[in-house]
Design a protein around this motif. Sequence first.
Motif, PDB file in Angstrom:
ATOM      1  N   LYS A 261       0.851  -1.204   0.000  1.00  0.00           N
ATOM      2  CA  LYS A 261       0.000   0.000   0.000  1.00  0.00           C
ATOM      3  C   LYS A 261       0.880   1.246   0.000  1.00  0.00           C
ATOM      4  CE  LYS A 261      -2.742  -1.591   3.399  1.00  0.00           C
ATOM      5  NZ  LYS A 261      -3.569  -1.556   4.593  1.00  0.00           N
ATOM      6  N   LYS A 262       1.919   1.199   0.840  1.00  0.00           N
ATOM      7  CA  LYS A 262       2.846   2.330   0.957  1.00  0.00           C
ATOM      8  C   LYS A 262       3.554   2.558  -0.390  1.00  0.00           C
ATOM      9  CE  LYS A 262       6.754   3.492   4.054  1.00  0.00           C
ATOM     10  NZ  LYS A 262       6.528   4.831   4.520  1.00  0.00           N
ATOM     11  N   ALA A 263       4.002   1.464  -1.022  1.00  0.00           N
ATOM     12  CA  ALA A 263       4.722   1.571  -2.300  1.00  0.00           C
ATOM     13  C   ALA A 263       3.810   2.156  -3.375  1.00  0.00           C
ATOM     14  CB  ALA A 263       5.233   0.199  -2.739  1.00  0.00           C
ATOM     15  N   SER A 264       2.551   1.728  -3.379  1.00  0.00           N
ATOM     16  CA  SER A 264       1.607   2.211  -4.386  1.00  0.00           C
ATOM     17  C   SER A 264       1.334   3.702  -4.183  1.00  0.00           C
ATOM     18  CB  SER A 264       0.307   1.397  -4.294  1.00  0.00           C
ATOM     19  OG  SER A 264      -0.667   1.953  -5.119  1.00  0.00           O
ATOM     20  N   LYS A 265       1.198   4.081  -2.913  1.00  0.00           N
ATOM     21  CA  LYS A 265       0.936   5.484  -2.578  1.00  0.00           C
ATOM     22  C   LYS A 265       2.126   6.361  -2.983  1.00  0.00           C
ATOM     23  CE  LYS A 265      -1.742   7.352   1.208  1.00  0.00           C
ATOM     24  NZ  LYS A 265      -2.052   7.205   2.619  1.00  0.00           N
ATOM     25  N   GLU A 266       3.338   5.893  -2.644  1.00  0.00           N
ATOM     26  CA  GLU A 266       4.540   6.694  -2.914  1.00  0.00           C
ATOM     27  C   GLU A 266       4.842   6.830  -4.395  1.00  0.00           C
ATOM     28  OE1 GLU A 266       7.836   5.215  -0.605  1.00  0.00           O
ATOM     29  OE2 GLU A 266       6.917   5.869   1.287  1.00  0.00           O
ATOM     30  N   THR A 267       4.586   5.768  -5.153  1.00  0.00           N
ATOM     31  CA  THR A 267       4.927   5.796  -6.586  1.00  0.00           C
ATOM     32  C   THR A 267       3.749   6.250  -7.447  1.00  0.00           C
ATOM     33  OG1 THR A 267       4.256   3.491  -6.847  1.00  0.00           O
ATOM     34  CG2 THR A 267       6.593   3.882  -6.397  1.00  0.00           C
ATOM     35  N   GLY A 268       2.552   6.181  -6.884  1.00  0.00           N
ATOM     36  CA  GLY A 268       1.356   6.516  -7.664  1.00  0.00           C
ATOM     37  C   GLY A 268       0.984   5.416  -8.655  1.00  0.00           C
ATOM     38  N   ILE A 269       1.622   4.250  -8.522  1.00  0.00           N
ATOM     39  CA  ILE A 269       1.352   3.138  -9.453  1.00  0.00           C
ATOM     40  C   ILE A 269       0.285   2.221  -8.847  1.00  0.00           C
ATOM     41  CG2 ILE A 269       2.361   1.121 -10.628  1.00  0.00           C
ATOM     42  CD1 ILE A 269       5.060   2.640 -10.610  1.00  0.00           C
ATOM     43  N   LYS A 270      -0.753   1.961  -9.626  1.00  0.00           N
ATOM     44  CA  LYS A 270      -1.853   1.144  -9.108  1.00  0.00           C
ATOM     45  C   LYS A 270      -1.953  -0.227  -9.781  1.00  0.00           C
ATOM     46  CE  LYS A 270      -4.726   4.959  -7.451  1.00  0.00           C
ATOM     47  NZ  LYS A 270      -5.306   4.573  -6.186  1.00  0.00           N
ATOM     48  N   SER A 271      -1.023  -0.513 -10.699  1.00  0.00           N
ATOM     49  CA  SER A 271      -0.973  -1.851 -11.303  1.00  0.00           C
ATOM     50  C   SER A 271      -0.024  -2.685 -10.464  1.00  0.00           C
ATOM     51  CB  SER A 271      -0.416  -1.786 -12.720  1.00  0.00           C
ATOM     52  OG  SER A 271      -1.411  -1.391 -13.585  1.00  0.00           O
ATOM     53  N   ILE A 272      -0.540  -3.774  -9.898  1.00  0.00           N
ATOM     54  CA  ILE A 272       0.275  -4.568  -8.974  1.00  0.00           C
ATOM     55  C   ILE A 272       0.293  -6.027  -9.418  1.00  0.00           C
ATOM     56  CG2 ILE A 272       0.633  -5.166  -6.546  1.00  0.00           C
ATOM     57  CD1 ILE A 272       0.073  -2.314  -6.279  1.00  0.00           C
ATOM     58  N   ALA A 273       1.495  -6.585  -9.571  1.00  0.00           N
ATOM     59  CA  ALA A 273       1.618  -7.993  -9.962  1.00  0.00           C
ATOM     60  C   ALA A 273       2.361  -8.750  -8.869  1.00  0.00           C
ATOM     61  CB  ALA A 273       2.399  -8.079 -11.269  1.00  0.00           C
ATOM     62  N   ILE A 274       1.996 -10.015  -8.661  1.00  0.00           N
ATOM     63  CA  ILE A 274       2.768 -10.801  -7.691  1.00  0.00           C
ATOM     64  C   ILE A 274       3.407 -11.986  -8.394  1.00  0.00           C
ATOM     65  CG2 ILE A 274       1.572 -10.124  -5.580  1.00  0.00           C
ATOM     66  CD1 ILE A 274      -0.014 -12.745  -5.725  1.00  0.00           C
ATOM     67  N   GLY A 275       4.505 -12.460  -7.816  1.00  0.00           N
ATOM     68  CA  GLY A 275       5.209 -13.603  -8.387  1.00  0.00           C
ATOM     69  C   GLY A 275       6.027 -14.290  -7.316  1.00  0.00           C
ATOM     70  N   GLY A 276       6.531 -15.478  -7.620  1.00  0.00           N
ATOM     71  CA  GLY A 276       7.311 -16.247  -6.644  1.00  0.00           C
ATOM     72  C   GLY A 276       6.412 -17.246  -5.924  1.00  0.00           C
ATOM     73  N   GLY A 277       7.038 -18.245  -5.329  1.00  0.00           N
ATOM     74  CA  GLY A 277       6.308 -19.364  -4.726  1.00  0.00           C
ATOM     75  C   GLY A 277       5.206 -18.955  -3.761  1.00  0.00           C
ATOM     76  N   VAL A 278       5.449 -17.924  -2.936  1.00  0.00           N
ATOM     77  CA  VAL A 278       4.460 -17.542  -1.917  1.00  0.00           C
ATOM     78  C   VAL A 278       3.208 -16.913  -2.560  1.00  0.00           C
ATOM     79  CG1 VAL A 278       4.110 -16.227   0.219  1.00  0.00           C
ATOM     80  CG2 VAL A 278       6.315 -17.289  -0.215  1.00  0.00           C
ATOM     81  N   SER A 279       3.312 -16.499  -3.817  1.00  0.00           N
ATOM     82  CA  SER A 279       2.111 -15.931  -4.460  1.00  0.00           C
ATOM     83  C   SER A 279       1.074 -17.014  -4.758  1.00  0.00           C
ATOM     84  CB  SER A 279       2.455 -15.114  -5.705  1.00  0.00           C
ATOM     85  OG  SER A 279       3.082 -15.903  -6.668  1.00  0.00           O
ATOM     86  N   ALA A 280       1.431 -18.276  -4.486  1.00  0.00           N
ATOM     87  CA  ALA A 280       0.429 -19.355  -4.570  1.00  0.00           C
ATOM     88  C   ALA A 280      -0.501 -19.300  -3.347  1.00  0.00           C
ATOM     89  CB  ALA A 280       1.130 -20.714  -4.616  1.00  0.00           C
ATOM     90  N   ASN A 281      -0.118 -18.537  -2.332  1.00  0.00           N
ATOM     91  CA  ASN A 281      -0.891 -18.500  -1.080  1.00  0.00           C
ATOM     92  C   ASN A 281      -2.300 -17.911  -1.288  1.00  0.00           C
ATOM     93  OD1 ASN A 281      -1.623 -16.787   1.574  1.00  0.00           O
ATOM     94  ND2 ASN A 281      -0.486 -18.628   2.126  1.00  0.00           N
ATOM     95  N   SER A 282      -3.296 -18.642  -0.804  1.00  0.00           N
ATOM     96  CA  SER A 282      -4.679 -18.235  -1.061  1.00  0.00           C
ATOM     97  C   SER A 282      -5.016 -16.921  -0.348  1.00  0.00           C
ATOM     98  CB  SER A 282      -5.648 -19.336  -0.644  1.00  0.00           C
ATOM     99  OG  SER A 282      -5.500 -19.601   0.724  1.00  0.00           O
ATOM    100  N   GLY A 283      -4.428 -16.711   0.829  1.00  0.00           N
ATOM    101  CA  GLY A 283      -4.692 -15.490   1.596  1.00  0.00           C
ATOM    102  C   GLY A 283      -4.152 -14.251   0.904  1.00  0.00           C
ATOM    103  N   ILE A 284      -2.948 -14.337   0.367  1.00  0.00           N
ATOM    104  CA  ILE A 284      -2.369 -13.150  -0.283  1.00  0.00           C
ATOM    105  C   ILE A 284      -3.124 -12.865  -1.587  1.00  0.00           C
ATOM    106  CG2 ILE A 284      -0.446 -14.397  -1.444  1.00  0.00           C
ATOM    107  CD1 ILE A 284      -0.056 -10.924  -0.007  1.00  0.00           C
ATOM    108  N   ARG A 285      -3.564 -13.923  -2.267  1.00  0.00           N
ATOM    109  CA  ARG A 285      -4.343 -13.735  -3.494  1.00  0.00           C
ATOM    110  C   ARG A 285      -5.647 -12.994  -3.185  1.00  0.00           C
ATOM    111  NH1 ARG A 285      -3.574 -17.840  -8.139  1.00  0.00           N
ATOM    112  NH2 ARG A 285      -1.337 -18.061  -8.069  1.00  0.00           N
ATOM    113  N   LYS A 286      -6.274 -13.384  -2.068  1.00  0.00           N
ATOM    114  CA  LYS A 286      -7.544 -12.772  -1.678  1.00  0.00           C
ATOM    115  C   LYS A 286      -7.318 -11.301  -1.277  1.00  0.00           C
ATOM    116  CE  LYS A 286     -11.327 -13.783   1.478  1.00  0.00           C
ATOM    117  NZ  LYS A 286     -11.088 -13.651   2.910  1.00  0.00           N
TER     118      LYS A 286
END
Length: 340
Positions: A261-286
Amino acid sequence: MSSQNVYILGIESSCDDTSASILCNGTVLSNVVATQKIHEQYGGVVPELASRAHQQNIVPVIDQAIKQANIDKSDLSAIAFTSGPGLMGSLLVGTSFAKSLALALDIPLIDVNHMQAHILAHFIDEDEFEKPDFPFLALTISGGHTQIVRVNDHFDMEIIGETIDDAVGEAFDKSAKILGLTYPGGPLIDKHARSGNPKAFPFTKPRVDGLNFSFSGLKTGILYFVQKQVKEDPNFIKENLEDVCASIQYTIINILMDKLKKASKETGIKSIAIGGGVSANSGIRKALKEGEHKYGWKTFVPKFEYTTDNAAMIGIVGYLKYLKKDFTDMDVVAKARSKF
Ligand code: KG4
Ligand code: ZN
């Protein structure tokens, strides 16, 4: 076969998965992954055993990838391989094999940064999976890394936040070990968390400046908490496993989301992508999906098989570099700690 088609063999061997993939242009024709089960009994990856298993697996895995793609070795346009970061002994197996095969077939060799590949996995052509527009923020979360990357272009990336100690995958795996779960424990915490109460046990979030992360304090906090509870009630873990897992996962997701949230606010970028093994986590996806409504984000989650370590993501980087004729010399060496 059209001579216009570019066939890339991608090879991944940075940690404990031996993987080979064939891509035709940006499309995956095969993606074979041999996961090393040997490490389960040790509660973590044993580097010496990992390199030995890669040595055993690499030829059959590549053979299978070529067969499944229904092509011949002679159709290959180039070979892309992971040169780092990762375990040196593991990287050497893929690097040496890629060099030898490229030399034998007299085709270009392309070295690929593993973390960059986790991000560029979003550019694999897949029906129903949209590719992010530039610039976007990538949260790369794996067993070895935790980074927020500002991605200006395919090969113009800047790390704007990263962990100062453990990676988030390690936090999952080490917490799981404390609870007596087998390695890798991330998927097991995810599974048990589904039926637990995330607010049952509040764990302290670390205070870290800027966009950086820290997970070692959380791990110690969980260890002391579990030790204390087990002393009072030896059945504590068994009776509270779902709630403990849900609470650990909830805390970890909050840590990640706060910084995102902080990174998005500071950069003004609202397109967010995730990657890496932990992005399989159902909680982070939600949590990420919720960010679309809460913060107006547009989020990108890769197809499940391209989240954990795989060679298709190496192949897509290979293809993008092939288009730029960004080839690698034969004296290239594996780098355990390579930056992009
Ligand atoms: O990207 P990856 O396959 O390998 C590295 O480059 O490290 O990530 C592996 C990590 C492990 O720590 C594993 O526990 C974690 O990803 N992981 C998960 C889940 N699936 C894999 N962590 C939490 N929830 C999951 N569903
Ligand atoms: Zn990885």
